[in-house]
Structure formats: structure tokens, C-alpha cells
Design an enzyme around this catalytic site. Structure first.
Site, PDB file in Angstrom:
ATOM      1  N   ASN A  13     -39.151   5.589   4.580  1.00 17.87           N
ATOM      2  CA  ASN A  13     -39.363   6.658   3.598  1.00 17.87           C
ATOM      3  C   ASN A  13     -38.211   7.635   3.800  1.00 17.87           C
ATOM      4  OD1 ASN A  13     -40.108   8.816   2.050  1.00 17.87           O
ATOM      5  ND2 ASN A  13     -41.924   9.358   3.261  1.00 17.87           N
ATOM      6  N   LYS A  15     -37.429  10.155   2.130  1.00 14.95           N
ATOM      7  CA  LYS A  15     -37.735  11.554   1.755  1.00 14.95           C
ATOM      8  C   LYS A  15     -36.601  12.104   0.890  1.00 14.95           C
ATOM      9  CE  LYS A  15     -40.690  11.757   5.755  1.00 14.95           C
ATOM     10  NZ  LYS A  15     -41.377  12.536   6.764  1.00 14.95           N
ATOM     11  N   HIS A  98     -48.331  11.040   0.072  1.00 13.21           N
ATOM     12  CA  HIS A  98     -47.707  11.447   1.333  1.00 13.21           C
ATOM     13  C   HIS A  98     -48.131  12.880   1.673  1.00 13.21           C
ATOM     14  CE1 HIS A  98     -44.743  12.471   4.367  1.00 13.21           C
ATOM     15  NE2 HIS A  98     -44.633  11.168   4.551  1.00 13.21           N
ATOM     16  N   GLU A 100     -46.569  15.294   2.777  1.00 13.10           N
ATOM     17  CA  GLU A 100     -45.650  16.344   2.303  1.00 13.10           C
ATOM     18  C   GLU A 100     -45.929  16.675   0.841  1.00 13.10           C
ATOM     19  OE1 GLU A 100     -42.087  14.397   3.611  1.00 13.10           O
ATOM     20  OE2 GLU A 100     -42.659  14.792   5.686  1.00 13.10           O
ATOM     21  N   GLU A 170     -50.925   8.269   8.583  1.00 18.94           N
ATOM     22  CA  GLU A 170     -49.881   9.180   9.059  1.00 18.94           C
ATOM     23  C   GLU A 170     -50.498  10.505   9.491  1.00 18.94           C
ATOM     24  OE1 GLU A 170     -45.787   7.898   7.342  1.00 18.94           O
ATOM     25  OE2 GLU A 170     -46.591   9.545   6.174  1.00 18.94           O
ATOM     26  N   GLY A 176     -42.309  13.919  11.707  1.00 19.86           N
ATOM     27  CA  GLY A 176     -41.083  14.696  11.866  1.00 19.86           C
ATOM     28  C   GLY A 176     -41.113  15.649  13.044  1.00 19.86           C
ATOM     29  N   SER A 216     -43.184   9.729  13.426  1.00 15.33           N
ATOM     30  CA  SER A 216     -42.262   9.625  14.552  1.00 15.33           C
ATOM     31  C   SER A 216     -42.224   8.224  15.173  1.00 15.33           C
ATOM     32  CB  SER A 216     -42.559  10.683  15.615  1.00 15.33           C
ATOM     33  OG  SER A 216     -42.437  11.986  15.072  1.00 15.33           O
TER      34      SER A 216
HETATM   35  P1  13P Z   1     -40.998  10.587  10.635  1.00 13.84           P
HETATM   36  O1  13P Z   1     -40.842   9.137  11.008  1.00 13.84           O
HETATM   37  O2  13P Z   1     -39.710  11.292  10.393  1.00 13.84           O
HETATM   38  O3  13P Z   1     -41.933  11.301  11.562  1.00 13.84           O
HETATM   39  O4  13P Z   1     -41.738  10.573   9.199  1.00 13.84           O
HETATM   40  C1  13P Z   1     -42.876   9.820   9.048  1.00 13.84           C
HETATM   41  C2  13P Z   1     -43.226   9.827   7.622  1.00 13.84           C
HETATM   42  O5  13P Z   1     -43.622  10.834   7.068  1.00 13.84           O
HETATM   43  C3  13P Z   1     -43.053   8.572   6.873  1.00 13.84           C
HETATM   44  O6  13P Z   1     -43.634   8.664   5.615  1.00 13.84           O
END
Ligand code: 13P
Length: 255
Positions: A13, A15, A98, A100, A170, A176, A216
């Protein structure tokens, strides 16, 4: 059916990272590193990168996905992209729900459900994200939160359509942050989500559904996470932006 017969899926992903040219470059360097993968490999990229990403990965085993889609087929929704638009350009996958999007863009369980249904109708495969906040984990409601998110998101989705649903667990506190759920924590919640699917449908559908862990996940911890019986892959943020790291996760999933 058991883990050995379920599809393992490693998805990046990106982002809000990478221009089309940067994305194509990243994919080009990934192609030789993941070409022998014994799992599905997907890169979910920003809308404007989709075309360049498709071109860069033509004839390879890397599939391209989007990071969101709207629930309407078309209409007065300035700035949005429909599932039909994605499938018309040959996109096969889309991330929906997601954290976010939930956290920063007002996404709710109800709008996640609308988007899931629209994506399925357009023929896409959905990577549906669910997960708890740290406070919720501390309050002991992780199972309830993930069950509720899963149930509402899958409202109106048929057992047959579940073949095009991948779930990504997640935990928000692990995204992150460098904090990873332990392999046992990831396995436990992926198992809880599988039980929810068994309740909504049946054991066969639950056993066939790919449930990823995300948060992560990196080249150092992937192997242990992916060794767990209920963890069928990963949704990778930061580490998917570095070809060698992403490829190592793909290798760990291919063992
Ligand atoms: P990270 O791997 O950067 O923690 O992000 C995970 C994520 O949100 C994947 O959708």
C-alpha cells in the site's frame, strides 16, 4: 481447507507516495526480485500512478490495485473515482476501509460497506481493512471492534462474492509506528475475524478467506508473522516502497 490451500497475498500500500515515474521505477526494480514468488503479489498505488504501474508490470506476476473507490458508479462527487472507472482500466484490486481513510476522511463502517458492494459489483477484488485503536485494545474490546467492522463491511455480500474479499487486519497502533503486533496477537485477531466470517457464512467460506496482517510488517518480522496459521499474507506500507525489503517479505511468504 487449511492455510496451505488458502491464497497467500502480499500487497503493498503505497499510500500518498511516488509519482508515476517514480512508481514505474520502483516496480521495474521489483520485477526480477519477486518473479518466482509462490504467493500473489500486488502493488496498490495512488490513482494517478495506476496507468504507469500497469504499463511497468505488463506480463509480470505483479498485479496492480487502487487505494480506494467511491460507491456510486458516476455522478456529482468531485474528486472521487468509481469502482467502474478502475475496472474499465483493467484494475483488479482495491483497498477499502483503510484506517487512514476512517481516521482522516470520515470513512465509517457504513460507507465502507457501500464501497465494498460497489467494488464487488464492478468486478474488483477488495482488500478490506479492519483494526482497533490502542485505547480499544487496552480496554479489551479488540475482538468486538474487529467483529463489528467486519460484519458491517460485509453486509449484503454473498458467500460467492467472498471469493473476491481479502481481509487485512491492521491494528491502528501498529501502522507506521514501528510497533508491530506480536505474531501471536496477529494470529489471534485474524482467527477471531475468521470465526466472524464462519458465523456470517459458513466454515468453508471462513477457511477459504485470505486474512492478511498489516502494521509495520517488514523484512525482519514477516517470516514469523506469516508462519502463523491464521495469517495469510501482509498489507505493507513503508516497506513496500523499497524494492529489496518488499521482495524479502514476498520471499518469506513463499516459503
Ligand atoms: P506500515 O507498514 O507503514 O506500518 O503501514 C501499514 C499499512 O497501513 C498498510 O496498509
Amino acid at each position: 481447507m487449511n492455510k496451505a490451500t488458502r491464497k497467500t497475498v502480499i500487497a503493498g500500500n503505497w499510500k500518498m507516495n511516488k509519482t508515476p515515474a517514480e512508481g514505474a521505477e520502483l516496480l521495474t526494480s521489483m520485477i526480477p526480485l519477486v518473479k518466482d514468488a509462490d504467493c500473489d503479489v500486488i502493488a496498490c498505488v495512488p490513482f494517478v500512478d495506476l496507468y504507469a504501474a500497469q504499463e511497468a508490470t505488463k506480463g509480470t506476476n505483479i498485479k496492480i490495485g487502487a487505494e480506494n473507490c467511491h460507491w456510486a458508479e458516476s455522478g456529482a462527487f468531485t474528486g472521487e473515482i468509481s469502482a467502474q472507472m478502475l475496472s474499465a482500466m483493467g484494475i483488479e484490486y482495491v483497498i477499502i476501509g483503510h484506517s487512514e481513510r476512517r481516521q482522516y476522511f470520515g470513512e465509517t463502517d457504513v460507507t465502507v460497506n457501500k464501497r465494498v458492494k460497489a467494488a464487488l459489483k464492478a468486478g474488483l477484488t477488495v482488500i478490506l481493512c479492519v483494526g482497533e485503536y490502542l485505547e480499544q485494545r487496552e480496554q479489551g474490546v479488540t475482538a468486538e471492534v474487529c467483529a463489528m467492522q467486519t460484519k458491517i463491511a460485509l453486509g449484503g455480500v454473498t458467500a460467492e462474492e467472498m471469493e473476491r474479499i481479502i481481509i487485512a487486519y491492521e491494528p491502528v497502533w501498529a501502522i507506521g509506528t514501528g510497533l508491530t503486533a506480536t505474531a501471536d496477537q496477529a494470529d489471534e485477531v485474524c482467527g477471531i475475524i475468521r470465526d466472524v466470517i464462519a458465523g456470517l457464512y459458513n466454515a468453508e467460506v471462513a477457511e477459504a478467506t485470505t486474512i492478511q496482517y498489516g502494521g509495520s510488517m517488514n523484512d525482519g518480522n514477516a517470516e514469523e508473522l506469516l508462519s502463523k496459521v491464521n495469517v495469510d499474507g501482509g498489507l505493507i506500507g513503508g516497506a513496500s516502497l523499497v524494492a529489496e525489503k518488499f521482495a524479502k517479505i514476498v520471499s518469506a511468504a513463499s516459503k
